[in-house]
Design an enzyme around this catalytic site. Structure first.
Site, mmCIF file in Angstrom:
data_model
loop_
_atom_site.group_PDB
_atom_site.id
_atom_site.type_symbol
_atom_site.label_atom_id
_atom_site.label_comp_id
_atom_site.label_asym_id
_atom_site.label_seq_id
_atom_site.Cartn_x
_atom_site.Cartn_y
_atom_site.Cartn_z
ATOM 1 N N ASP A 159 0.844 -1.189 0.000
ATOM 2 C CA ASP A 159 0.000 0.000 0.000
ATOM 3 C C ASP A 159 0.880 1.239 0.000
ATOM 4 O O ASP A 159 2.019 1.203 0.459
ATOM 5 C CB ASP A 159 -0.932 0.027 1.212
ATOM 6 C CG ASP A 159 -2.126 0.957 1.018
ATOM 7 O OD1 ASP A 159 -2.376 1.408 -0.122
ATOM 8 O OD2 ASP A 159 -2.820 1.244 2.009
ATOM 9 N N GLY A 160 0.343 2.306 -0.522
ATOM 10 C CA GLY A 160 0.993 3.605 -0.503
ATOM 11 C C GLY A 160 0.044 4.622 0.089
ATOM 12 O O GLY A 160 -1.172 4.459 0.035
ATOM 13 N N GLU A 178 2.400 3.769 -4.121
ATOM 14 C CA GLU A 178 1.818 2.451 -4.437
ATOM 15 C C GLU A 178 2.816 1.622 -5.246
ATOM 16 O O GLU A 178 3.019 0.434 -4.988
ATOM 17 C CB GLU A 178 0.520 2.614 -5.230
ATOM 18 C CG GLU A 178 -0.612 3.312 -4.496
ATOM 19 C CD GLU A 178 -1.337 2.437 -3.485
ATOM 20 O OE1 GLU A 178 -0.983 1.255 -3.300
ATOM 21 O OE2 GLU A 178 -2.284 2.960 -2.857
ATOM 22 N N ASP A 219 -4.451 -2.303 -3.282
ATOM 23 C CA ASP A 219 -5.744 -1.624 -3.422
ATOM 24 C C ASP A 219 -5.674 -0.495 -4.445
ATOM 25 O O ASP A 219 -6.578 0.314 -4.549
ATOM 26 C CB ASP A 219 -6.266 -1.123 -2.075
ATOM 27 C CG ASP A 219 -5.354 -0.112 -1.408
ATOM 28 O OD1 ASP A 219 -4.417 0.396 -2.049
ATOM 29 O OD2 ASP A 219 -5.576 0.162 -0.213
ATOM 30 N N HIS A 226 -9.476 -0.473 2.779
ATOM 31 C CA HIS A 226 -10.274 -0.194 3.983
ATOM 32 C C HIS A 226 -11.492 -1.114 4.079
ATOM 33 O O HIS A 226 -12.572 -0.690 4.467
ATOM 34 C CB HIS A 226 -10.663 1.283 4.036
ATOM 35 C CG HIS A 226 -9.491 2.185 3.872
ATOM 36 N ND1 HIS A 226 -8.541 2.374 4.855
ATOM 37 C CD2 HIS A 226 -9.077 2.923 2.816
ATOM 38 C CE1 HIS A 226 -7.610 3.198 4.409
ATOM 39 N NE2 HIS A 226 -7.911 3.542 3.181
ATOM 40 N N ASP A 279 -1.503 -0.297 5.057
ATOM 41 C CA ASP A 279 -1.985 1.074 5.147
ATOM 42 C C ASP A 279 -1.423 1.749 6.400
ATOM 43 O O ASP A 279 -0.963 2.890 6.352
ATOM 44 C CB ASP A 279 -3.520 1.090 5.164
ATOM 45 C CG ASP A 279 -4.066 2.498 5.264
ATOM 46 O OD1 ASP A 279 -3.919 3.259 4.287
ATOM 47 O OD2 ASP A 279 -4.623 2.841 6.321
#
Length: 148
Positions: A4-5, A42, A64, A119, A129
């Site tokens: 994740d970024g 990302e 994501d 999320h 995250d």
């Protein structure tokens, strides 16, 4: 591999988070950058995750980021590279430094990309995250060499 970024502002301070899982082993990676974008973070997450893999193997990447997953799975990034980093006849591709690194790494491994909803209480995605968000708050932020 889960990645994740995150970015506070876009551009702004950003960070990436990676969770590597292999045969009961777990490794977490994260780092923050002073001035970057969410898309770059990302991509950086996947790059740093693949750079941490010790031997050629099959890697499942869960992200994501539709931008990232679609750009690989739909062949957009490879097409941009083949077209001298042009998205079409008029538009240059963005983040070509990172796309170049990522595409080179993909040649070393058998990588499959999967999109996961962010999320959505997917444990490892939530952890990434958290790692990314915490990384952008650190005092040891790196310079992003080519923010776009």
């Amino acid at each position: 591999m889960y990645t994740d970024g995150a970015c506070s502002g876009n551009p702004g301070p950003g960070g990436y988070g990676v969770v590597l899982l292999y045969k009961g082993h777990r490794k977490e990676l994260s780092q923050g950058y002073k001035n970057t974008t969410n898309n770059r973070m990302e991509m950086m997450a996947v790059i740093k995750g693949l750079e941490a893999v010790k031997e050629p193997c099959a890697v499942d990447v869960y992200s994501d980021s539709k931008y990232l997953v679609d750009s690989i799975n739909k062949g957009w990034a490879a097409r941009w590279r083949d077209n001298n980093w042009m998205r079409n006849k008029k538009e240059k591709a963005l983040n070509v430094d990172l796309w170049g690194k990522l595409l080179s790494l993909l040649d070393k491994y058998q990588v499959s990309f999967y999109w996961v909803k962010g999320h959505a209480e997917i444990e490892e995605n939530e952890r990434c995250d958290f790692l990314a968000t915490e990384a952008l708050k650190n005092s040891d932020l790196l310079e992003d060499t080519q923010p776009t």
